[in-house]
Scaffold this motif. Structure first.
Motif, short mmCIF file in Angstrom:
data_model
loop_
_atom_site.label_atom_id
_atom_site.label_comp_id
_atom_site.label_asym_id
_atom_site.label_seq_id
_atom_site.Cartn_x
_atom_site.Cartn_y
_atom_site.Cartn_z
N LEU A 99 7.41 -40.75 -34.25
CA LEU A 99 8.35 -40.41 -33.23
C LEU A 99 8.02 -40.94 -31.88
O LEU A 99 8.65 -41.72 -31.02
N GLU A 100 6.60 -40.64 -31.53
CA GLU A 100 5.95 -41.37 -30.48
C GLU A 100 6.32 -42.47 -30.29
O GLU A 100 6.16 -43.13 -28.92
N ALA A 101 5.84 -43.48 -31.38
CA ALA A 101 5.63 -44.76 -31.32
C ALA A 101 7.00 -45.42 -30.94
O ALA A 101 7.29 -46.56 -30.01
N LYS A 102 8.25 -44.82 -31.12
CA LYS A 102 9.52 -45.18 -30.81
C LYS A 102 9.97 -44.78 -29.46
O LYS A 102 10.40 -45.64 -28.89
N LEU A 103 9.64 -43.57 -29.00
CA LEU A 103 9.83 -43.24 -27.65
C LEU A 103 9.24 -43.77 -26.78
O LEU A 103 9.71 -44.21 -25.63
N ARG A 104 8.17 -44.39 -26.92
CA ARG A 104 7.16 -45.08 -25.93
C ARG A 104 8.01 -46.56 -25.32
O ARG A 104 7.90 -47.00 -24.59
#
Length: 96
Positions: free
Chosen positions: A75-80
């Protein structure tokens, strides 16, 4: 399944429809990666502690969800890289 919370700050320079689209995209990613959303807390437009990208305000959302332990990294990779997301933070709340 572990409990997590994501704090999401969305740009104040976009209209309501675009803001809702950004929020829905983040929520759909949580569900796509195997998470279950338990609560969404809309804090609305708030003043930030310091200016980011020439903005002094942002829309704050807190999304609580349950997910497998490897999911927050995905999720963090996409929100970034998601457009109009100014800041995000994924935390695992303390056990009660």
């Amino acid at each position: 399944m572990n409990k997590y919370e994501v704090a999401l700050v969305i740009s104040s320079k976009i209209d309501d429809d675009a803001k809702e689209a950004v929020l829905e995209k983040a929520k759909s990613r949580i569900e796509r990666y195997g998470g279950t959303i338990t609560n969404v807390d809309d804090q609305g437009l708030k003043r930030m502690a310091y200016e980011i990208q020439d903005m002094k305000e942002g829309y704050y959302y807190f999304i609580q969800f349950e997910a497998p332990s490897e999911m927050p990294g995905k999720l963090e990779a996409k929100l970034r890289i998601q457009d109009h997301v100014i800041r995000y933070l994924i935390v695992k709340p303390d056990a009660e």
